[in-house]
Motif scaffolding. Structure first.
Motif, PDB file in Angstrom:
ATOM      1  N   LEU A   1       0.835  -1.209   0.000  1.00 55.06           N
ATOM      2  CA  LEU A   1       0.000   0.000   0.000  1.00 55.06           C
ATOM      3  C   LEU A   1       0.869   1.258   0.000  1.00 55.06           C
ATOM      4  CD1 LEU A   1      -2.799  -1.048   2.512  1.00 55.06           C
ATOM      5  CD2 LEU A   1      -3.110  -0.499   0.103  1.00 55.06           C
ATOM      6  N   ALA A   2       1.934   1.237   0.833  1.00 54.63           N
ATOM      7  CA  ALA A   2       2.819   2.407   0.902  1.00 54.63           C
ATOM      8  C   ALA A   2       3.511   2.653  -0.437  1.00 54.63           C
ATOM      9  CB  ALA A   2       3.853   2.201   2.008  1.00 54.63           C
ATOM     10  N   SER A   3       3.955   1.585  -1.107  1.00 55.37           N
ATOM     11  CA  SER A   3       4.635   1.751  -2.393  1.00 55.37           C
ATOM     12  C   SER A   3       3.679   2.323  -3.442  1.00 55.37           C
ATOM     13  CB  SER A   3       5.214   0.421  -2.866  1.00 55.37           C
ATOM     14  OG  SER A   3       4.179  -0.516  -3.124  1.00 55.37           O
ATOM     15  N   HIS A   4       2.431   1.835  -3.474  1.00 56.78           N
ATOM     16  CA  HIS A   4       1.455   2.378  -4.427  1.00 56.78           C
ATOM     17  C   HIS A   4       1.147   3.841  -4.123  1.00 56.78           C
ATOM     18  CE1 HIS A   4       0.550  -1.140  -6.813  1.00 56.78           C
ATOM     19  NE2 HIS A   4       0.426  -1.870  -5.720  1.00 56.78           N
ATOM     20  N   ALA A   5       1.082   4.181  -2.811  1.00 54.35           N
ATOM     21  CA  ALA A   5       0.813   5.579  -2.438  1.00 54.35           C
ATOM     22  C   ALA A   5       1.939   6.491  -2.924  1.00 54.35           C
ATOM     23  CB  ALA A   5       0.650   5.683  -0.922  1.00 54.35           C
ATOM     24  N   LEU A   6       3.186   6.060  -2.732  1.00 56.04           N
ATOM     25  CA  LEU A   6       4.322   6.877  -3.169  1.00 56.04           C
ATOM     26  C   LEU A   6       4.355   7.023  -4.690  1.00 56.04           C
ATOM     27  CD1 LEU A   6       7.107   5.498  -0.780  1.00 56.04           C
ATOM     28  CD2 LEU A   6       5.884   7.670  -0.599  1.00 56.04           C
ATOM     29  N   LEU A   7       4.036   5.945  -5.400  1.00 55.81           N
ATOM     30  CA  LEU A   7       4.014   6.013  -6.867  1.00 55.81           C
ATOM     31  C   LEU A   7       2.937   6.969  -7.356  1.00 55.81           C
ATOM     32  CD1 LEU A   7       4.527   2.236  -7.754  1.00 55.81           C
ATOM     33  CD2 LEU A   7       6.153   4.096  -8.169  1.00 55.81           C
ATOM     34  N   LEU A   8       1.765   6.940  -6.711  1.00 55.70           N
ATOM     35  CA  LEU A   8       0.676   7.840  -7.109  1.00 55.70           C
ATOM     36  C   LEU A   8       0.996   9.298  -6.799  1.00 55.70           C
ATOM     37  CD1 LEU A   8      -2.411   5.709  -5.990  1.00 55.70           C
ATOM     38  CD2 LEU A   8      -1.711   6.225  -8.336  1.00 55.70           C
ATOM     39  N   LEU A   9       1.923   9.512  -5.844  1.00 55.28           N
ATOM     40  CA  LEU A   9       2.346  10.878  -5.520  1.00 55.28           C
ATOM     41  C   LEU A   9       3.445  11.386  -6.451  1.00 55.28           C
ATOM     42  CD1 LEU A   9       2.369  10.634  -1.611  1.00 55.28           C
ATOM     43  CD2 LEU A   9       0.808  11.993  -3.022  1.00 55.28           C
TER      44      LEU A   9
ATOM     45  N   ILE B   1       6.513   9.956  -6.949  1.00 60.44           N
ATOM     46  CA  ILE B   1       7.887   9.614  -6.588  1.00 60.44           C
ATOM     47  C   ILE B   1       8.380   8.511  -7.522  1.00 60.44           C
ATOM     48  CG2 ILE B   1       9.333   8.674  -4.718  1.00 60.44           C
ATOM     49  CD1 ILE B   1       7.387  10.011  -2.761  1.00 60.44           C
ATOM     50  N   GLY B   2       9.637   8.593  -7.922  1.00 59.70           N
ATOM     51  CA  GLY B   2      10.181   7.681  -8.925  1.00 59.70           C
ATOM     52  C   GLY B   2      10.116   6.216  -8.502  1.00 59.70           C
ATOM     53  N   GLU B   3       9.920   5.353  -9.487  1.00 55.79           N
ATOM     54  CA  GLU B   3       9.752   3.928  -9.201  1.00 55.79           C
ATOM     55  C   GLU B   3      11.017   3.338  -8.582  1.00 55.79           C
ATOM     56  OE1 GLU B   3       8.602  -0.196 -11.584  1.00 55.79           O
ATOM     57  OE2 GLU B   3       8.242   1.763 -12.520  1.00 55.79           O
ATOM     58  N   GLN B   4      12.197   3.770  -9.066  1.00 55.92           N
ATOM     59  CA  GLN B   4      13.445   3.242  -8.520  1.00 55.92           C
ATOM     60  C   GLN B   4      13.636   3.655  -7.056  1.00 55.92           C
ATOM     61  OE1 GLN B   4      16.608   4.485 -11.122  1.00 55.92           O
ATOM     62  NE2 GLN B   4      16.340   2.728 -12.494  1.00 55.92           N
ATOM     63  N   GLN B   5      13.245   4.907  -6.738  1.00 54.55           N
ATOM     64  CA  GLN B   5      13.375   5.384  -5.359  1.00 54.55           C
ATOM     65  C   GLN B   5      12.425   4.626  -4.432  1.00 54.55           C
ATOM     66  OE1 GLN B   5      12.948   9.618  -4.967  1.00 54.55           O
ATOM     67  NE2 GLN B   5      13.174   9.593  -2.725  1.00 54.55           N
ATOM     68  N   VAL B   6      11.207   4.396  -4.913  1.00 54.19           N
ATOM     69  CA  VAL B   6      10.229   3.642  -4.112  1.00 54.19           C
ATOM     70  C   VAL B   6      10.729   2.222  -3.870  1.00 54.19           C
ATOM     71  CG1 VAL B   6       7.898   2.667  -4.107  1.00 54.19           C
ATOM     72  CG2 VAL B   6       8.266   5.024  -4.882  1.00 54.19           C
TER      73      VAL B   6
END
Length: 653
Positions: free
Chosen positions: A528-536, A538-543
């Motif tokens: 859930l946290a990774s999907h939230a960061l991606l939707l915001l 933030i770069g996929e590699q950083q996530v």
């Protein structure tokens, strides 16, 4: 009464804690407490009318929670076991045991009644042990529960018929029998109507109020009201409670009801076992110890043999037959009531009754140990010339496997892993203790075997020494820990992947030798946290880097959580829950002006998650100097957090 309860609970606290350390069943501890505090030993507690009544509620709550596990549809599917195997078991065991007693010189009527009483088993002990061992839905577990339900009905009939046979009742036995059966049918249909029309509406109203105490109160009222109504009808309170639980087992609230009832059930059931222990005269063991031992072993051996033969004749395998027989081999708590009633009606001599009660007590005390040893005993008893045991069959089918994957637990998680393995054409073999699931999976050509994954011989049979990977996907943290310990003793270098619900047993599993432990709750949080960061944005590699960091640190960032007013501070196993707590450093706090490392907080059993200062977050690894206004975020059990707070604020442990 108050002083008696205080003595019993205090002694139980000490004895059960000792038995836990010794890894002995709690039931044995409660029985020992009864022997210690009873009138024939220390004489700290005297028998009163109130204690047995209170203790009987423990059996009522146990049968209610067992009923919740069995929906009406499941019980209808078990009707052949309840009325077929149940009736055969009572008749055959009653006839053989009654015949043995008649050979020792007892009058025929007395021998028949005692034989039928000894044919009945202990619902409380067998039900509790099956529940704690996770064997309720195994084939032998369902056989045992089905037979015990029929025995409860027979117990009511026997208590009704004894006064009639003794000539002290106002009606003959041929009138008492149909009246009791009619009451049982009336009770069943009455509860069926209530469960269909009244109870769902009540639970819906209470659930919408979002009040935990109202929910607990409603659950308690239902159990006690059902027991009271059953008692008014002259039937077994435990039987009525089971019927009520069974009819509520189809509702959406059954898991919540079971969780609310469990504390009351365990304490009251403990009182029940204590009250059983208090009935035994210790002087008998000194005067007639060898006779009691012979009677106990004879009863256990005879009932186990007869029940296993009956189960085998129904077409089930030898191991299931023997495990069912061993589970039902003991006498039951009902036998104590029957002997007391027969003494009162002058059908039984007091000395003979005391001897039989002592043998019945010993058989009940040995049952928890017998059920824990049942897998090994059943395998040994099932061996014979020209006959393959289940272990040998599994070993033969797995003999050619090498470099395969062993999956312990074939539920949703185990099956999901198996599908990926099948896609990659990786050979696997799975173990599961649910006979229905194993049958369904075998029909789908999956390589799945029935059995307890904690058994060393079963793990050896599936070729654990030749396996490339072990996946532990059982939904029980204690069982998972036991499996990891067993396998690590046999295979030092085998990778072990363990699935758990949360991180409460993470450290124990890793210490036992688990290579990787994947907590479901934490993994879903990461997703859930990774999907939230991606939707915001933030770069996929950083996530992905963040996710990899959390996993490599064994989920350290996610340990603990801020508890709410309704959070239970204990896990389901009774262990402290990992919590998250922030300590704000006020003016004059002991920690102000000190580096974090000097405080040595980790030795108290906590992890320092972060230090927050003026809206910024400092990492604990940077060893910052703490200042007034800092918030130190701690993760750990409640007692460790309290100790850390004392050290941070006042310099005390």
């Amino acid at each position: 009464m108050f002083a008696d309860l205080l003595i019993i609970l205090a002694c139980s606290l000490l004895v059960i804690a000792l038995f836990r350390r010794l890894r002995l069943p709690p039931v044995l501890g409660y029985l020992c407490v009864g022997l210690i505090v009873g009138p024939t030993s220390m004489n700290w507690v005297h028998q009163s009318q109130d204690l047995p009544r209170l203790a009987e509620l423990g059996v009522v709550f146990l049968l209610f929670t067992l009923g919740l596990e069995f929906s009406l549809a499941r019980m209808l599917a078990l009707r052949r076991t309840v009325f077929g195997l149940g009736s055969l078991q009572v008749l055959v065991c009653g006839a053989v045991l009654g015949g043995c007693l008649a050979l020792f010189g007892l009058p025929l009527l007395t021998a028949v009644l005692l034989g039928l009483g000894l044919a009945l088993s202990s619902t409380a002990i067998v039900g509790k042990e099956l529940n704690s061992l996770g064997e309720i839905f195994s084939s032998h577990g369902q056989n045992a529960i089905g037979v015990l339900l029929f025995q409860d009905l027979v117990a009511v009939l026997l208590l009704t018929l004894v006064p009639a046979f003794a000539g002290t009742a106002g009606e003959q036995w041929y009138w008492a029998l149909p009246i009791t059966l009619s009451k049982t049918v009336l009770l069943f249909f009455g509860l069926l109507l209530a469960s269909r029309w009244l109870l769902p509406r009540l639970f819906r109203e209470v659930a919408e109020a979002h009040s935990p105490e109202l929910f607990v109160m409603l659950a308690l009222v239902i159990v006690l009201l059902t027991a009271w109504l059953t008692h008014l009808l002259g039937l077994s309170m435990a039987l009525g409670a089971f019927l009520a639980g069974m009819l509520l087992g189809e509702s959406h609230y059954r898991h919540q009801i079971e969780a609310d009832i469990r504390p009351f059930r365990d304490i009251l059931l403990g009182l029940f076992f204590v009250s059983v222990g208090m009935l035994i005269d210790l002087h008998l063991f000194v005067d007639q110890g060898w006779l009691i031992l012979a009677a106990t072993l004879g009863l256990l051996a005879l009932k186990a043999l007869l029940v296993s033969v009956l189960v085998r004749l129904r077409g089930e395998n030898g191991e299931t037959a023997w495990r069912t027989g061993l589970a039902l081999a003991q006498a039951g708590e009902f036998f104590f009531a029957l002997v007391a009633l027969m003494r009162h009606t002058h059908l039984l001599d007091e000395q003979v009754g005391s001897l039989l009660l002592a043998a019945a007590f010993c058989s009940m005390a040995l049952t928890p140990l017998l059920m824990r040893a049942a897998p090994s005993l059943a395998s040994w008893l099932n061996r014979g010339p020209g006959r393959q045991t289940q272990i040998e069959e599994i070993a033969n089918s797995s003999a050619q496997l090498s470099g395969h994957v062993v999956i312990c637990g074939y539920g949703r998680v185990g099956q999901s892993i198996a599908r990926f393995l099948q896609r990659e054409q990786v050979v696997f073999v799975a173990l599961d203790d649910d006979p229905v699931r194993v049958e369904e999976a075998s029909a789908g050509k999956d390589n799945v075997h029935f059995g307890d994954s904690r058994r060393r011989d079963l793990l050896q049979a599936v070729g654990i020494e030749r396996a490339r990977l072990l996946v532990v996907a059982v939904d029980n943290a204690d069982a998972a820990l036991s499996i990891v310990e067993q396998v690590r003793h046999q295979c030092e270098h085998l990778p072990i992947l363990v699935r758990t619900r949360d991180d409460s047993r993470l450290a124990e599993l890793q210490a036992a030798g688990a290579t990787e432990v994947v907590p479901e709750v934490l993994e879903s949080s990461l997703m859930l946290a990774s999907h939230a960061l991606l939707l915001l944005g933030i770069g996929e590699q950083q996530v992905q880097a963040h996710m990899d960091e959390v996993r490599s640190s064994r989920y350290r960032l996610l340990h603990g959580f801020y508890h709410g007013g309704q959070t239970n501070l204990l896990e389901s196993q009774g262990k402290p829950r990992q919590l998250l707590h922030a300590v704000s450093l006020s003016n004059g706090a002991h920690a102000c002006g000190q580096n974090l490392s000097r405080l040595d907080l980790e030795t108290l059993g906590v992890e320092v998650q972060a230090i927050r200062r003026a809206g910024a977050q400092l990492e604990a690894s940077e060893n910052p100097c703490l200042q007034e206004g800092d918030a130190v975020v701690l993760s750990g059990p409640l007692h460790a957090i309290e100790a850390c707070e004392s050290r941070l604020l006042g310099g005390r442990d």
